[in-house]
Write an enzyme that holds these catalytic residues in place. Sequence first.
Site, PDB file in Angstrom:
ATOM      1  N   HIS A 161       0.836  -1.222   0.000  1.00  9.49           N
ATOM      2  CA  HIS A 161       0.000   0.000   0.000  1.00  9.49           C
ATOM      3  C   HIS A 161       0.866   1.267   0.000  1.00  9.49           C
ATOM      4  O   HIS A 161       0.407   2.324   0.423  1.00  9.49           O
ATOM      5  CB  HIS A 161      -0.939   0.043   1.206  1.00  9.49           C
ATOM      6  CG  HIS A 161      -1.657  -1.244   1.473  1.00  9.49           C
ATOM      7  ND1 HIS A 161      -2.893  -1.553   0.950  1.00  9.49           N
ATOM      8  CD2 HIS A 161      -1.277  -2.333   2.189  1.00  9.49           C
ATOM      9  CE1 HIS A 161      -3.258  -2.761   1.344  1.00  9.49           C
ATOM     10  NE2 HIS A 161      -2.289  -3.263   2.097  1.00  9.49           N
ATOM     11  N   SER A 282      15.556  21.698 -15.585  1.00 12.06           N
ATOM     12  CA  SER A 282      14.426  22.590 -15.812  1.00 12.06           C
ATOM     13  C   SER A 282      14.954  23.927 -16.326  1.00 12.06           C
ATOM     14  O   SER A 282      16.014  24.378 -15.905  1.00 12.06           O
ATOM     15  CB  SER A 282      13.670  22.809 -14.496  1.00 12.06           C
ATOM     16  OG  SER A 282      12.940  24.022 -14.555  1.00 12.06           O
ATOM     17  N   LYS A 288      16.584  21.674 -10.353  1.00 10.28           N
ATOM     18  CA  LYS A 288      15.844  20.484 -10.763  1.00 10.28           C
ATOM     19  C   LYS A 288      16.679  19.490 -11.558  1.00 10.28           C
ATOM     20  O   LYS A 288      17.503  19.857 -12.395  1.00 10.28           O
ATOM     21  CB  LYS A 288      14.630  20.870 -11.630  1.00 10.28           C
ATOM     22  CG  LYS A 288      13.527  21.574 -10.894  1.00 10.28           C
ATOM     23  CD  LYS A 288      12.798  20.719  -9.874  1.00 10.28           C
ATOM     24  CE  LYS A 288      11.889  19.688 -10.504  1.00 10.28           C
ATOM     25  NZ  LYS A 288      10.712  20.293 -11.115  1.00 10.28           N
ATOM     26  N   GLU A 295       9.512   8.927 -16.736  1.00  5.25           N
ATOM     27  CA  GLU A 295       8.150   9.413 -16.993  1.00  5.25           C
ATOM     28  C   GLU A 295       7.693   9.040 -18.406  1.00  5.25           C
ATOM     29  O   GLU A 295       6.543   8.660 -18.628  1.00  5.25           O
ATOM     30  CB  GLU A 295       8.098  10.930 -16.811  1.00  5.25           C
ATOM     31  CG  GLU A 295       8.342  11.367 -15.374  1.00  5.25           C
ATOM     32  CD  GLU A 295       8.680  12.845 -15.300  1.00  5.25           C
ATOM     33  OE1 GLU A 295       7.764  13.661 -15.352  1.00  5.25           O
ATOM     34  OE2 GLU A 295       9.881  13.176 -15.214  1.00  5.25           O
TER      35      GLU A 295
END
Length: 463
Positions: A161, A282, A288, A295
């Site tokens: 979970h 970024s 970043k 992704e």
Amino acid sequence: MTDTTSNQMWGGRFAAGPDAIMEAINASIGFDQRMAAQDIAGSRAHAAMLAATGVITDSDAQAIREGLLTVLSEIEAGEFVFSTALEDIHMNVEARLKEIIGEPAGRLHTGRSRNDQVATDFKLWVRDQLDAAESGLLALIAALLSQAEAGADWVMPGFTHLQTAQPVTWGHHMMAYVEMFGRDLSRVRDARARMNESPLGAAALAGTSFPVDRDMTATALGFDRPAANSLDAVSDRDFALEFLSAASICAMHLSRFAEELVIWSSAQFRFVTLSDRFSTGSSIMPQKKNPDAAELIRAKVGRIYGANTALMMVMKGLPLAYSKDMQEDKEQVFDAADSWMLALAAMEGMVRDMTANRECLAAAAGSGFSTATDLADWLVRVLGLPFRDAHHVTGALVARAETRGCDLPDLTIEEMQETHAGITEDVYSVLGVENSVNSRTSYGGTAPAQVRAQVQRWKDMLG
Ligand code: ARG
């Protein structure tokens, strides 16, 4: 714009050429040119067979086979001019062959049809992709095995979970993916073995009256045997669907792993550091470092599932044998194959380059009362409590630690004994995460010895 001349390949009964819209909906050359090499290999095998069986002369077969190599080199050099009026790769190649060698080109299409031709070409193309998928999977599995071997005893939290459950080892987590990609590998190999029957010689749908030698063309093209039913041979796209379903399941595995890498590389987790080679920055936030490859792998899965569903839908209502609907098989498979191969390669690169942050993993492994089950097991083993009671006692101790804001090993022996009088100092020996993972020696468990045994088993299996 409407062409006033009918198609030179099949237009004998037609007085006019197709409407421009007809041509646009009908043509597949925009995409099926990707099968040029397979189309030419199939035609060369067919021509050699026609000569061997005496259907055409040796000199015609030789002219055809050599001319086809010229066509192939033109295509490979980017010099070939593809024509939409000629619909597809099969007719584009044959028409160009005619320009190069003249009359013998017209004899190539004896004893076959575009229906067995396209099924053959497409099978050869999909078979190559299954081989590419096999290599990609083997490389990814090798990268995972190196990670598992290096970190067979590095502790980290195991989750259910996405809540801390029990400590596991880094190696164990990596080996879970080896099992998944190993099943993908076996699905790829199964699919390849099952699909490796040659449609060539099934002709349009009923076979042919020419004395074709289907074993000869099957062997020449690396097939195990000719497909045994001509109706099935031209209308079967199971091989493409098996490719897409194997791709879908593997993509699901890739996506789950990608999701973990996204979570693990966040500032909140810091379980892994992805390499600069497989991250991006970024344009506005200088700090970043984004896990874009992970992704995109996660996102590409949608395209692969989409292709699988689309082709299932195309096929489900088709009567035997060939229908033009089946031309819609290729773009789906091409796109899914591109996405799958890229995702496999990107995942392999990320896994090979990533660094597990051992300290963060270890710190997280000890938090969240991750050894509560070890405590309950101790109560069962040493004090003889029924597991349900041990569970209850442990729950009370967890609540106590939570109230105090400490971890289980920080509770004093007095606090423990207030909850259950029988608890002794020995209990602390099972509350450490190292002890926890070392104790899980059951077959397939997380103990480093088990992980090392599994790494060895895979290495032996893969050779
Ligand atoms: N371009 C067609 C396809 O991809 C080739 C087969 C055409 N056969 C036919 N009878 N029209 O399926």
